[in-house]
Design an enzyme around this catalytic site. Structure first.
Site, PDB file in Angstrom:
ATOM      1  N   ARG A  48      32.236  45.947  68.657  1.00  0.00           N
ATOM      2  CA  ARG A  48      31.217  45.538  67.693  1.00  0.00           C
ATOM      3  C   ARG A  48      30.590  44.235  68.195  1.00  0.00           C
ATOM      4  O   ARG A  48      31.024  43.673  69.189  1.00  0.00           O
ATOM      5  CB  ARG A  48      31.826  45.328  66.306  1.00  0.00           C
ATOM      6  CG  ARG A  48      33.124  44.541  66.350  1.00  0.00           C
ATOM      7  CD  ARG A  48      33.347  43.600  65.209  1.00  0.00           C
ATOM      8  NE  ARG A  48      32.343  42.567  65.127  1.00  0.00           N
ATOM      9  CZ  ARG A  48      32.334  41.456  65.863  1.00  0.00           C
ATOM     10  NH1 ARG A  48      33.258  41.246  66.785  1.00  0.00           N
ATOM     11  NH2 ARG A  48      31.396  40.545  65.692  1.00  0.00           N
ATOM     12  N   GLY A  49      29.578  43.782  67.469  1.00  0.00           N
ATOM     13  CA  GLY A  49      28.824  42.615  67.897  1.00  0.00           C
ATOM     14  C   GLY A  49      27.599  43.084  68.653  1.00  0.00           C
ATOM     15  O   GLY A  49      27.687  43.965  69.528  1.00  0.00           O
ATOM     16  N   ARG A  86      25.297  53.127  64.928  1.00  0.00           N
ATOM     17  CA  ARG A  86      25.203  52.056  63.933  1.00  0.00           C
ATOM     18  C   ARG A  86      23.733  51.660  63.868  1.00  0.00           C
ATOM     19  O   ARG A  86      23.171  51.217  64.875  1.00  0.00           O
ATOM     20  CB  ARG A  86      26.080  50.853  64.286  1.00  0.00           C
ATOM     21  CG  ARG A  86      27.571  51.174  64.285  1.00  0.00           C
ATOM     22  CD  ARG A  86      28.419  49.919  64.275  1.00  0.00           C
ATOM     23  NE  ARG A  86      28.307  49.234  62.992  1.00  0.00           N
ATOM     24  CZ  ARG A  86      28.670  47.967  62.803  1.00  0.00           C
ATOM     25  NH1 ARG A  86      29.123  47.238  63.815  1.00  0.00           N
ATOM     26  NH2 ARG A  86      28.562  47.418  61.610  1.00  0.00           N
ATOM     27  N   ASP A 231      22.001  40.613  64.338  1.00  0.00           N
ATOM     28  CA  ASP A 231      22.069  42.009  64.770  1.00  0.00           C
ATOM     29  C   ASP A 231      20.687  42.607  64.986  1.00  0.00           C
ATOM     30  O   ASP A 231      20.546  43.559  65.749  1.00  0.00           O
ATOM     31  CB  ASP A 231      22.850  42.827  63.737  1.00  0.00           C
ATOM     32  CG  ASP A 231      24.331  42.522  63.800  1.00  0.00           C
ATOM     33  OD1 ASP A 231      25.039  43.216  64.542  1.00  0.00           O
ATOM     34  OD2 ASP A 231      24.781  41.568  63.141  1.00  0.00           O
ATOM     35  N   LYS A 242      25.508  39.807  59.544  1.00  0.00           N
ATOM     36  CA  LYS A 242      26.609  40.285  58.711  1.00  0.00           C
ATOM     37  C   LYS A 242      26.434  39.846  57.256  1.00  0.00           C
ATOM     38  O   LYS A 242      25.988  38.728  56.982  1.00  0.00           O
ATOM     39  CB  LYS A 242      27.951  39.760  59.262  1.00  0.00           C
ATOM     40  CG  LYS A 242      29.171  40.371  58.584  1.00  0.00           C
ATOM     41  CD  LYS A 242      29.246  41.877  58.846  1.00  0.00           C
ATOM     42  CE  LYS A 242      30.395  42.511  58.083  1.00  0.00           C
ATOM     43  NZ  LYS A 242      31.694  42.152  58.687  1.00  0.00           N
TER      44      LYS A 242
END
Length: 331
Positions: A48-49, A86, A231, A242
């Site tokens: 993730r990230g 995602r 993101d 987030k």
């Protein structure tokens, strides 16, 4: 830190990642040999990230190309499944499309492009975080600095080094960090599980706090600057990050504390005029209703569980990329 240099890498015939679902209890590497395995790892947040997802997208295309040979349409279908694994992170599709552009040269060309992107990621994030560290030293008179961050933006969120935590690494090396306040970050506690782990590994003084305590820390004068990652960044400078970032930005604005976003330019989505069109991923209800498999809410409780929120550019002191401060299209 740990047993390998990079959070995500290529090794012979597989993608190797640090399993971020296992931390901090266990530092574990996973070998992913199929696109389906990679998509599963992305969706359960084992990798993730935003920058790391860009690398994952590129390596996933390379994996597909090596597996499927000349079956171009099948490779493109795998690429689309990867790109949509995602929806909020801009870097995932960016990494997929950049690797896919090398497909006419064959599988080896795709892999070479993906591996070049891994090296580029560390370089770009070091530069972006250096720019942001210099900016913080201009904006904040107090020394050493007391920083507040949200979610995880260190080397675990990238191929190596990181974005907002990369700022901390630069400042800590210069003796300019008094401490870092790290939000625990709901719903999957990436701040508690990952950021705290990285800060401890690096020997940076830190305190962990509930997301709901961040505003209180700002009100009590415990923070000189808030620094976060991103993101997806719209053309005007609105930022998706987030969940909880928007509230943190509101509190920082209320108390006159600089709020800095650090990200590679690949996170900027110039096709979106502003943040209103950013697709916000919603996660499973069980991530809220259960902790470590144990129910903490009544059975059948309805849940609103967005993974991200959008912070309007008006609340952001600066968005910083490897090119410096991102002006955006604010007209």
């Amino acid at each position: 830190m740990g047993g390998v240099t990079r959070t995500i890498d290529w090794d012979t015939d597989a993608i190797v990642i640090v399993d971020q679902c296992a931390l901090p209890a266990e530092y574990r590497l996973l070998r992913l040999r199929t696109v389906d395995e990679l998509i599963g790892a992305i969706q359960r947040l084992a990798v993730r990230g935003a920058p790391a997802l860009g690398a994952a997208g590129a390596l996933g295309v390379a994996l597909s190309a090596r597996t499927r040979g000349t079956a171009t349409e099948a490779i493109r279908a795998d690429a689309e499944r990867l790109a949509t694994a995602r929806p909020t992170a801009a870097n995932l599709r960016w990494g997929v499309e950049r690797a896919l552009a090398a497909l006419p040269g064959g599988a080896d060309a795709v892999l070479a492009e993906a591996q070049a992107m891994l090296t580029e990621d560390e370089r770009v994030n070091r530069i972006a975080s250096r720019h942001a560290a210099d900016l913080l030293l201009e904006l904040c008179a107090r020394r050493p600095l007391r920083l507040l961050t949200h979610c995880n933006t260190g080397r675990l969120a990238a191929v190596d080094w990181g974005t907002a935590l990369g700022v901390v690494w630069h400042l800590h090396a210069a003796g300019q960090v008094e401490y870092v306040l790290a939000d625990e970050t709901r719903p999957l506690l990436q701040g508690a599980r990952l950021t705290a782990w990285e800060l401890a590994e690096a020997g940076v003084p830190y305190r962990l706090l509930p997301d709901s305590a961040a505003a209180a820390a700002l009100a009590r004068g415990l923070v000189d600057c808030a620094v976060v990652g991103a993101d997806r960044i719209a053309a005007n400078g609105d930022v998706a990050n987030k969940i909880g970032t928007y509230g943190l930005a509101l509190a920082a604005a209320r108390h006159g504390v600089p709020f800095i976003v650090v990200a590679p330019s690949s996170t900027v989505d110039t096709t979106l005029a502003d943040g209103s069109a950013i697709v916000i991923e919603e996660r499973a209800a069980t991530e809220i209703t259960h902790v470590a498999g144990t129910a903490v809410a009544p059975e059948g409780a309805a849940v609103f569980n967005p993974a991200f929120d959008v912070t309007p550019v008006e609340l952001i002191t600066a968005v910083v990329t490897e090119h410096g401060v991102f002006a955006g299209n604010r007209g």
